[in-house]
Scaffold this active site. Structure first.
Site, short mmCIF file in Angstrom:
data_model
loop_
_atom_site.label_atom_id
_atom_site.label_comp_id
_atom_site.label_asym_id
_atom_site.label_seq_id
_atom_site.Cartn_x
_atom_site.Cartn_y
_atom_site.Cartn_z
N GLU A 126 0.00 -9.11 -1.08
CA GLU A 126 -0.70 -8.58 0.09
C GLU A 126 -1.90 -7.75 -0.35
O GLU A 126 -2.12 -6.63 0.09
CB GLU A 126 0.23 -7.77 1.00
CG GLU A 126 -0.31 -7.61 2.42
CD GLU A 126 0.61 -6.82 3.33
OE1 GLU A 126 1.43 -7.45 4.01
OE2 GLU A 126 0.50 -5.57 3.36
N ARG B 248 1.50 8.85 9.72
CA ARG B 248 1.22 10.25 9.40
C ARG B 248 -0.04 10.75 10.09
O ARG B 248 -0.11 11.88 10.55
CB ARG B 248 1.05 10.43 7.88
CG ARG B 248 2.34 10.41 7.08
CD ARG B 248 2.03 10.48 5.60
NE ARG B 248 3.25 10.39 4.79
CZ ARG B 248 3.95 11.42 4.36
NH1 ARG B 248 3.53 12.65 4.66
NH2 ARG B 248 5.03 11.26 3.63
N HIS C 129 11.67 6.18 13.83
CA HIS C 129 11.60 6.51 12.41
C HIS C 129 12.47 7.73 12.11
O HIS C 129 12.69 8.59 12.96
CB HIS C 129 10.14 6.79 12.04
CG HIS C 129 9.86 6.69 10.57
ND1 HIS C 129 10.07 7.74 9.70
CD2 HIS C 129 9.38 5.67 9.82
CE1 HIS C 129 9.72 7.37 8.49
NE2 HIS C 129 9.30 6.13 8.52
N ASP D 89 0.79 -1.23 0.00
CA ASP D 89 0.00 0.00 0.00
C ASP D 89 0.82 1.28 0.00
O ASP D 89 0.32 2.33 0.38
CB ASP D 89 -0.92 0.01 1.22
CG ASP D 89 -0.16 -0.18 2.53
OD1 ASP D 89 1.07 0.05 2.56
OD2 ASP D 89 -0.80 -0.55 3.53
N GLU E 64 -2.21 5.20 2.68
CA GLU E 64 -2.12 3.79 2.32
C GLU E 64 -3.45 3.17 1.88
O GLU E 64 -3.48 2.35 0.97
CB GLU E 64 -1.52 2.99 3.48
CG GLU E 64 -0.05 3.24 3.72
CD GLU E 64 0.24 4.45 4.59
OE1 GLU E 64 1.43 4.71 4.87
OE2 GLU E 64 -0.71 5.15 4.98
N HIS F 232 4.92 5.71 13.93
CA HIS F 232 5.38 6.61 12.86
C HIS F 232 4.27 7.10 11.93
O HIS F 232 4.53 7.88 11.02
CB HIS F 232 6.42 5.88 11.99
CG HIS F 232 5.83 4.77 11.16
ND1 HIS F 232 5.57 3.53 11.67
CD2 HIS F 232 5.41 4.74 9.87
CE1 HIS F 232 5.05 2.76 10.73
NE2 HIS F 232 4.92 3.48 9.63
#
Length: 365
Positions: free
Chosen positions: A118, A207, A238, A96, A132, A205
């Protein structure tokens, strides 16, 4: 000989695609081409070295403070040139990421079949995870092959109108990766630091958690550390400066947490194997930890991996400070709850996903 191009650009993609590349290498029926976009750089190369996979192409797009516009435009333009040169019979993408979306779009524009590894994970909320959820739905529209990790993912694809004969349930390739990376005799100085304590592995991490949600997550975790002196947290942090600034603001020099640089895949998997439990907003870790018997508190409001929640090995706790504190504390104090989560079944396959995918391609391409 059929030409198969495997494209990825981030560390999580590499962990899940390198075992597939190695399985493709074993088959003389295919000429396998590996293309990196370089959406990640240092973290990506660590994984490549670990699996001993080399790239035939590298767009090397990463730049300081890159935006989704920068990433998408650079990959779309760069992949056009490579696809025109190589004209593969199949392009394989994973999951993604923006690499996945832009590569699938480039292949679609050139009428080259796309295989989506996936496939079928969904929250049906385009804002979480962002971007994603959009990426994977968009790739699902273009893909000719849908390699779904679970039957739940398969059912999502069927409801969306995907043809049944294009969907294959294979398990998740990350389980294949774990079979090659766990070491019984593994040691590390940070594990020595945590010796005698209850080790917790953390990754945060996303967004959509930037700003107040991330502050709340970290405050909830810090409250637990202040209360339980025998708990130590390792946080491979990250590279994004937003994440680092937030973590430093909340945790400071707290003696029970180690903020360390990102680990290579072998180290990370073995840290996870040693940990008592995992705190994460990562997707892949929600699949890896169950296969190692590790309870996972998912620091998000939604998950596209409901199989783990249904199996009982994942608990969706959100980002609010009080809930994070209470659920983290509960796993440290309620042995029955811990045992229930740690002994839940793994719904993500038996470690043969890569072999199954290659056999499907051989049979159908």
């Amino acid at each position: 000989m059929k030409k198969v191009m495997v494209v990825f650009g981030t560390r999580p993609e590499a962990i899940k695609m390198c075992p597939l590349v190695k399985e493709l290498y074993k088959n003389k029926e295919f000429h396998t081409i590996v293309c990196l976009t370089g959406q990640h750089r240092q973290m990506l190369y660590q994984v490549m070295d670990c699996f001993q996979v080399t790239a035939d192409y590298n767009l090397d797009i990463m730049q300081k403070n890159q935006t989704l516009f920068d990433i998408t435009i650079s990959i779309l333009t760069g992949m056009k040139n490579i696809l025109e040169k190589e004209r593969p019979d199949l392009v394989l993408v994973h999951g993604d990421t923006s690499t996945t979306f832009a590569t699938a779009l480039a292949a679609f524009y050139m009428q080259i079949p796309v295989g989506h590894v996936e496939a079928g994970l969904r929250t049906y909320d385009l804002s979480a995870p962002y971007p994603e959820e959009f990426n994977r739905q968009a790739v699902g529209i273009t893909a000719r092959y849908h390699f779904a990790p679970t039957d739940t993912a398969r059912q999502n694809l069927l409801r969306e109108g995907k043809r049944e004969d294009t969907i294959y349930v294979t398990g998740n390739t990350v389980i294949d990766a774990l079979q090659t990376s766990i070491r019984k005799d593994y040691t590390h100085p940070i594990l020595e630091w945590a010796k005698g304590s209850r080790l917790v592995l953390m990754t945060v991490h996303r967004r959509e958690s930037f700003g107040e949600p991330m502050y709340q997550i970290f405050r909830g975790i810090k409250r637990v550390l202040d209360e339980f002196e025998d708990v130590k947290v390792v946080y491979p942090i990250h590279l994004n400066p937003v994440v680092r600034d937030t973590a430093n603001a909340v945790f400071g020099e707290h003696k029970q947490i180690k903020l360390i640089e990102p680990l290579d895949v072998l180290d990370f998997h073995n840290f996870m194997n040693t940990a008592e439990l995992v705190l994460t907003d990562s997707g892949g870790i929600q699949e890896e930890a169950p296969s190692l018997g590790k309870p996972v508190l998912v620091l998000r409001n939604t998950t596209e991996r409901p199989e783990g929640v249904a199996a009982g090995t994942l608990k969706l706790v959100g980002t609010e400070e009080e809930r994070v504190y209470q659920e983290f504390r509960r796993l440290l104090t309620d042995r029955a709850e811990y045992d229930k989560m740690s002994h839940a079944s793994n719904p993500y396959g038996d470690g043969t996903a890569c072999r199954q995918i290659v056999e499907i391609i051989k049979r159908t391409l």
